[in-house]
Design an enzyme around this catalytic site. Structure first.
Site, PDB file in Angstrom:
ATOM      1  CG  ASN A 452      -2.241   0.686   0.967  1.00 36.67           C
ATOM      2  OD1 ASN A 452      -2.654   0.825  -0.163  1.00 36.67           O
ATOM      3  ND2 ASN A 452      -2.877   1.125   2.051  1.00 36.67           N
ATOM      4  CD  GLU A 487      -3.832  -6.342   6.180  1.00 33.83           C
ATOM      5  OE1 GLU A 487      -2.846  -6.485   6.898  1.00 33.83           O
ATOM      6  OE2 GLU A 487      -4.620  -5.369   6.275  1.00 33.83           O
TER       7      GLU A 487
END
Length: 574
Positions: A452, A487
Site C-alpha cells: 500500500n 486485508e
C-alpha cells in the site's frame, strides 16, 4: 168529460106532456059525472083529430126538448174537450219549450265540458264512425272537426296500433271496457302516444257505440325514458363503482402482498398469482430490469406465456422509450413494439414501471382474442397496477440495497464481518443439530501495508477488490466469503472437515499466486497470502472459539514466513 145522455129528462118531459091533456079529460069527465074508461078515451079520440094532435103535442115538445138537450150536452162535451185539448196543447208547448231549454243547456254544458277538457274525447257509433271529437283532440292531431266527423276511428290511429285497437274494439259490443296505450296519427304523420280509456254506450239495452278518453302521454313517456336513462346510468355507475371498488381492493391486496415480500423472487410469485385476478381473460407479463445486463427479464406471465419473450431491451418497447403507457391496437398508425407476438391481430398495452423517471420494469397486457380493445377504465387500471408494481419493486430494490449495504463490504462487494458472524452462528446451530463439521479459513494478504505504501492506497484498494472477487468466484455455492477487516478475509465452509478445509486453503493460496492485478496501467504483484484454518467442533464449540483458533493459526503461518497455510492446534480448542 164523460158522455152523459139525457134519457131521464126526456122521459120525464114526455110523461108531463101526456099528463096535461089526460088531466083535462079527467076534470071534464068528473064535471059531467061520467066515468073515464079506455073505451071512453078511445071514443073521445076516435073521431077527434084535434085530440090526437093535442095529445101528441106534448110528446113532440118532449122530443124537441130531448133533441135540444142532447145537442146542448154534445156542445158542452165538445167545449169541454176543446178546453182540455187547448190546455193539453198549452202544456205540451210548455213542456217542449222546457225540454228545448234543457236540451240547449245540456248541449252548452256538454260543449263547455268537452271544450274545457285537456284530454281528448271521442264518441263513436256502432260502426266505429266518429260522431264527436272534442277540441283538445283536434288540436293534438291538427285536424278540424269536419275532417274527422263521420270518419272511421282508424283514420287517427297509427298503423302499428290499429291491430290492438281493432281487437279491443271488437269486445265493446259485449260490454267490455278497456284501458290501453296506443299511438295516434296526426295530420302531418307524426305519431302521438296516448293512454286510451274506452267504454261501451247502450240505448234501450242495445249497443249504441263507445266513448273514449285519450290522454297524451308523450311527456310521461319522455319522463319515463329520462328516468330510465338515469336509472340505467345509475346502474352502470353502481356497477362501475363496484368494479372499481373490487379493483381497488385487489390493487390494495397486490400492494400489501408486494410490500410484505422480502425479495424479488417472492414478489414474482405474488405477481403471477394476483395479477390474473386483476385482469381476467387478458394475457399478461411483468418484466423486471436487470441493471447489470441492461435488459428486462420476464418475471411473471399468465394466460398465454408463449406470447411473451424471455427478455427485452430498452429499445424493443415504445413504452420504455417514451416513459409512458403505450396502447397498440389493430390498424392504428402508432409504431408497434417489437417484443409483441402477433401485434397486428391483438390489442396490447405496455406500461413502464417508473419511479422518479427510473424504469424498474414493464407491465404488458395483451387481449386474448382478436377484435377486442382496452377501455379507458382498463387503461387506468393498467396504469394503476403499473404504479403499484413500480413502487413495490422500488421498495424491494431499496430494501435489498440497504440490506446489501448492511451485510456487504462496499469496496470488495463481499459479505462484511457482521454478516459473517450471523452466518457462522446459524451454521454452527445447524451443524450441532445435524452432526456435521464447519470449516473456517482466515486469509491475510502478505505485506499489504508495504504494498500500500509503495503503490498507493488506490492500488491497495484495487488489490483488495481483485482478491475479494477471486474468492467469491472460487468458493462453493453454500460457502460464505467475507472481508473480515483490513486485508483479512474469512471463508465459512459448511460440512467441511479440518482436512478438507486445509486442502481448500492450500488450493486458494496457490491460485492467488497467479493473480496479476493492474492499476492505472501498472501491473501489481506478485500476490501471496497466509491462511489459518480451524473447524467446528474440533477446534471450538462456539463461533468465537472457532474464529479465534483460525486467527491464531493465521498468525502462526505469518510467524513461519508467510505464504503458507497453518492449521489450528488441538490445544487451541476451548
Amino acid at each position: 168529460m164523460a158522455d152523459r145522455r139525457p134519457w131521464p129528462a126526456l122521459w120525464i118531459g114526455a110523461a108531463l106532456g101526456a099528463l096535461v091533456p089526460l088531466t083535462a079529460w079527467l076534470l071534464e069527465a068528473a064535471l059531467r059525472g061520467a066515468a073515464l074508461t079506455p073505451a071512453r078515451v078511445w071514443e073521445l079520440h076516435r073521431f077527434n083529430p084535434a085530440a090526437w094532435l093535442l095529445d101528441a103535442a106534448p110528446l113532440a115538445a118532449g122530443l124537441v126538448a130531448y133533441r135540444l138537450a142532447r145537442e146542448a150536452g154534445r156542445r158542452r162535451q165538445a167545449e169541454a174537450a176543446l178546453r182540455e185539448a187547448e190546455q193539453g196543447l198549452r202544456q205540451s208547448a210548455e213542456q217542449r219549450r222546457l225540454l228545448a231549454q234543457e236540451a240547449d243547456r245540456l248541449l252548452q254544458l256538454n260543449t263547455s265540458i268537452t271544450g274545457a277538457m285537456s284530454e281528448g274525447l271521442v264518441l263513436e257509433d256502432p260502426d266505429g264512425r266518429m260522431t264527436l271529437v272534442n277540441p283538445a283532440l283536434l288540436r293534438l292531431l291538427d285536424y278540424t272537426a269536419e275532417e274527422v266527423i263521420g270518419q272511421h276511428w282508424s283514420v287517427i290511429v297509427a298503423p302499428d296500433s290499429r291491430a290492438l285497437v281493432e281487437e279491443l274494439s271488437a269486445l265493446r259490443p259485449g260490454g267490455v271496457a278497456s284501458t290501453y296505450e296506443a299511438r295516434l296519427l296526426a295530420k302531418d304523420g307524426y305519431e302521438v302516444p296516448v293512454l286510451v280509456s274506452a267504454a261501451p254506450l247502450t240505448r234501450d239495452g242495445h249497443y249504441a257505440g263507445a266513448v273514449a278518453i285519450l290522454v297524451n302521454i308523450a311527456d310521461r313517456l319522455r319522463q319515463e325514458a329520462s328516468l330510465q336513462r338515469v336509472n340505467d346510468q345509475l346502474t352502470r355507475s353502481l356497477s362501475e363503482l363496484q368494479q372499481r371498488n373490487q379493483e381497488i381492493s385487489q390493487l390494495n391486496e397486490l400492494s400489501g402482498t408486494l410490500q410484505a415480500c422480502l425479495n424479488v423472487e417472492e414478489a414474482q410469485a405474488a405477481i403471477a398469482r394476483l395479477l390474473p385476478r386483476l385482469f381476467p381473460g387478458t394475457a399478461g407479463a411483468v418484466y423486471v430490469n436487470d441493471t447489470a445486463r441492461g435488459r428486462a427479464d420476464l418475471a411473471a406471465a399468465w394466460e398465454d406465456e408463449t406470447a411473451f419473450a424471455n427478455s427485452l431491451g430498452p429499445d424493443d418497447c415504445w413504452g420504455l422509450r417514451r416513459g409512458r403507457l403505450c396502447l397498440t391496437a389493430p390498424g392504428q398508425a402508432d409504431p408497434v413494439c417489437r417484443h409483441l407476438v402477433a401485434p397486428a391481430a391483438r390489442a396490447a398495452v405496455c406500461a413502464p414501471l417508473l419511479t422518479q423517471s427510473e424504469a424498474m420494469g414493464l407491465l404488458v397486457l395483451q387481449q386474448a382474442e382478436t377484435g377486442l380493445t382496452f377501455t379507458e377504465a382498463g387503461l387506468r387500471l393498467a396504469q394503476a397496477a403499473a404504479d403499484s408494481l413500480a413502487l413495490a419493486l422500488a421498495n424491494l430494490h431499496l430494501r435489498e440495497t440497504l440490506r446489501q449495504q448492511s451485510i456487504r463490504d462496499p469496496l470488495t462487494g463481499m459479505f462484511n464481518r457482521r454478516y459473517m458472524e450471523e452466518s457462522l452462528e446459524r451454521e454452527l446451530r445447524r451443524a450441532a443439530r445435524r452432526g456435521y463439521p464447519v470449516g473456517v479459513i482466515m486469509l491475510d494478504i502478505d505485506h499489504f501495508k508495504q504494498f500500500n505504501d509503495s503503490f498507493g492506497h488506490g492500488a491497495g484498494d484495487r488489490l483488495l477488490q481483485t482478491v475479494g472477487e477471486f474468492l467469491r468466484v472460487h468458493i462453493r455455492a453454500g460457502d460464505v466469503a467475507c472481508r473480515y477487516g483490513g486485508e483479512e478475509f474469512l471463508l465459512l465452509l459448511p460440512e467441511a472437515s479440518p482436512q478438507v478445509t486445509r486442502q481448500r486453503a492450500e488450493h486458494l493460496r496457490e491460485e492467488i499466486h497467479h493473480l496479476r492485478p493492474e492499476y492505472r496501467g501498472q501491473r501489481l504483484g506478485p500476490v501471496t497470502v497466509s491462511a489459518g484454518v480451524a473447524a467446528y467442533p474440533v477446534h471450538g464449540q462456539t463461533a468465537e472459539a472457532v474464529v479465534r483458533a483460525a486467527d491464531d493459526a493465521l498468525y502462526a503461518a505469518k510467524r513461519l514466513g508467510r505464504d503458507r497455510v497453518s492449521a489450528a492446534q488441538p490445544e487451541s480448542v476451548d
